[in-house]
Scaffold this motif. Structure first.
Motif, PDB file in Angstrom:
ATOM      1  N   LYS A   1      65.369   0.817   2.720  1.00 38.66           N
ATOM      2  CA  LYS A   1      65.122  -0.160   1.665  1.00 38.66           C
ATOM      3  C   LYS A   1      66.416  -0.476   0.899  1.00 38.66           C
ATOM      4  CE  LYS A   1      60.209   0.932   0.933  1.00 38.66           C
ATOM      5  NZ  LYS A   1      59.668  -0.392   1.309  1.00 38.66           N
TER       6      LYS A   1
ATOM      7  N   SER B   1      59.686   3.831  -6.467  1.00 43.38           N
ATOM      8  CA  SER B   1      58.754   2.702  -6.476  1.00 43.38           C
ATOM      9  C   SER B   1      59.426   1.434  -5.967  1.00 43.38           C
ATOM     10  CB  SER B   1      58.234   2.447  -7.893  1.00 43.38           C
ATOM     11  OG  SER B   1      57.650   3.605  -8.434  1.00 43.38           O
ATOM     12  N   SER B   2      60.722   1.286  -6.265  1.00 41.76           N
ATOM     13  CA  SER B   2      61.443   0.096  -5.825  1.00 41.76           C
ATOM     14  C   SER B   2      62.943   0.327  -5.922  1.00 41.76           C
ATOM     15  CB  SER B   2      61.062  -1.125  -6.679  1.00 41.76           C
ATOM     16  OG  SER B   2      61.482  -0.939  -8.018  1.00 41.76           O
TER      17      SER B   2
ATOM     18  N   LEU C   1      67.297   3.037  -8.387  1.00 42.90           N
ATOM     19  CA  LEU C   1      65.896   2.937  -7.974  1.00 42.90           C
ATOM     20  C   LEU C   1      64.979   3.286  -9.139  1.00 42.90           C
ATOM     21  CD1 LEU C   1      67.662   4.652  -5.564  1.00 42.90           C
ATOM     22  CD2 LEU C   1      65.658   3.922  -4.288  1.00 42.90           C
TER      23      LEU C   1
ATOM     24  N   LYS D   1      68.174  -4.133   0.669  1.00 42.96           N
ATOM     25  CA  LYS D   1      68.562  -4.753  -0.596  1.00 42.96           C
ATOM     26  C   LYS D   1      70.049  -5.117  -0.601  1.00 42.96           C
ATOM     27  CE  LYS D   1      67.571  -5.547  -5.098  1.00 42.96           C
ATOM     28  NZ  LYS D   1      66.458  -6.383  -5.604  1.00 42.96           N
TER      29      LYS D   1
ATOM     30  N   TRP E   1      63.449   5.026   2.278  1.00 43.55           N
ATOM     31  CA  TRP E   1      64.150   4.472   1.118  1.00 43.55           C
ATOM     32  C   TRP E   1      65.621   4.212   1.403  1.00 43.55           C
ATOM     33  CZ3 TRP E   1      61.894   2.004  -2.631  1.00 43.55           C
ATOM     34  CH2 TRP E   1      60.513   2.195  -2.778  1.00 43.55           C
TER      35      TRP E   1
END
Length: 393
Positions: A379, A227-228, A258, A383, A376
């Motif tokens: 992502k 999800s994040s 994560l 980050k 991901w």
């Protein structure tokens, strides 16, 4: 003693498999063996395809292409390959090549997989898919458009050991998943400063080379995409002799946590060069995945190369623990599907050929698996502040 003998037997057959006759076309079965061509005279070629192909009756490694003819010829002679080409396009132009194995550096996956697909070839593409999720999706979209099979070589997913661990989790034995940890870390000294794994322009980085396994694994174990990205930390690679103004772009080590649906968290750790203990004692590689549930946990030791050795340890809180080892798939009647000495790559080849022949593979990774893993990875890089690898589209 029996375990040691079994290990020796597995290793010997894994690297010296029986050479089986190649299936011949007949009136009842007019299908000839699939002819594979390898892009790049890479060291991954023999374990990933050439050696596994020896024991597959429907596969012939027919051609190899390299940047120079001499390099291709040396490789072809060493591994018993019929054709050697200077330049990758010449291999793609060969009408006898049915399937392309793209063993090129990460940054060349997109370009040459797209060219192979446009040439009408099925593609087995080395992991990670490409440098970005957009490139990955474009490759799979083209494969679908042309009715071709494209598979990213996440070979670990095809071994029955991981399938067994997933079955234990899905059975509910350890309760609802709470946390997953996947680690793939190697000791310092395996790769020099000039290794392509440290080259940003070639799609280098620990997360790209090793972390793609851990990212793929946590998604598989969670049966979901994240999800994040909650947090990241990394150690950058800095080559010797650079100026003080040098800005690192490549991760030697990456760690990320994560979040997943249903309050699940997962942490991945990957390292291309763990520092020596006391400065001179090499560390032991760390290759494991652990899934913690509400009432117990499952840990797989050596989830990437389980044929060499592995263990699946199940521990229930306040109860008993057990260890399992699984080397072959079994059908509903208990008949073995595969051999104990089959490496992950041999299981992968079996599934890939089954798919090409219109048979149902034991395991498969589809387009969304590959796209989500790259998405991901990007992502996590975002980050971390390092950013994605250079995109070609």
């Amino acid at each position: 003693m029996a375990s040691a003998i079994g290990l020796i037997q597995r290793l010997y057959k894994a690297f010296n498999p029986p050479v089986v006759p190649k299936a011949a076309s007949t009136t009842s079965a007019p299908t000839s063996p699939l002819k594979f061509g390898i892009l790049g005279a890479a060291t991954i070629g023999p374990p990933a395809l050439i050696i596994p192909a020896r024991s597959h009756p429907e596969v012939i490694v027919y051609a190899v292409a390299a940047r120079t003819l001499e390099k291709a010829q040396v490789y072809a002679k060493k591994w018993g390959i019929e054709k050697a080409y200077e330049g990758y396009q010449k291999l793609l132009d060969d009408p006898q090549v049915d399937v392309v194995y793209n063993a090129l550096p990460n940054a060349l996956h997109y370009e040459w997989t797209m060219k192979a697909l446009k040439a009408g070839k099925h593609v087995l593409n080395e992991k990670p898919s490409a440098d970005t999720a957009a490139e990955t999706r474009a490759m799979f979209d083209l494969a679908e458009e042309k009715g071709l099979v494209l598979l990213d070589a996440y070979h670990y997913r095809f071994h029955p050991a991981l399938k067994r661990a997933k079955a234990i989790i899905d059975s509910g034995e350890i309760g609802a998943i709470q946390n997953i940890t996947a680690e793939l870390m190697l000791p310092k000294g395996l790769f020099g400063d000039d290794d392509i794994r440290y080259d940003y322009e070639l799609g280098g980085g620990a997360l790209m080379d090793l972390g793609c396994y851990t990212m793929s694994c946590i998604q598989y174990m969670a049966s979901s995409d994240p999800s994040s990205v909650l947090s990241t930390s990394h150690v950058a690679f800095t080559p010797k002799g650079v100026s003080e103004n040098y800005v690192p772009k490549v991760d030697r080590r990456m760690e990320a946590t994560l979040s997943f649906p249903k309050d699940v968290t997962a942490t991945i750790r990957c390292d291309l060069a763990m520092p020596h203990t006391f400065g001179f004692i090499p560390k032991i590689p760390v290759v494991r995945v652990k899934v913690e549930g509400l009432v117990g946990n499952v840990e797989v030791f050596n989830f990437v190369s389980p044929t060499l050795y592995h263990s699946i340890t199940v521990k229930i809180k306040g109860g008993a623990s057990r260890t399992e080892k699984v080397y072959v798939n079994k059908d509903e009647e208990g008949k073995a599907k595969g051999e104990a000495w089959w490496m992950t790559y041999r299981y992968q080849l079996e599934a890939f050929v089954d798919k090409l022949r219109g048979r149902e593979p034991e395991t498969w990774l589809d387009k969304e698996d590959s796209v989500a893993t790259m998405e991901w990875i990007e992502k996590v890089y975002e980050k971390s502040g390092l950013g994605s690898r250079p995109s070609k589209i």
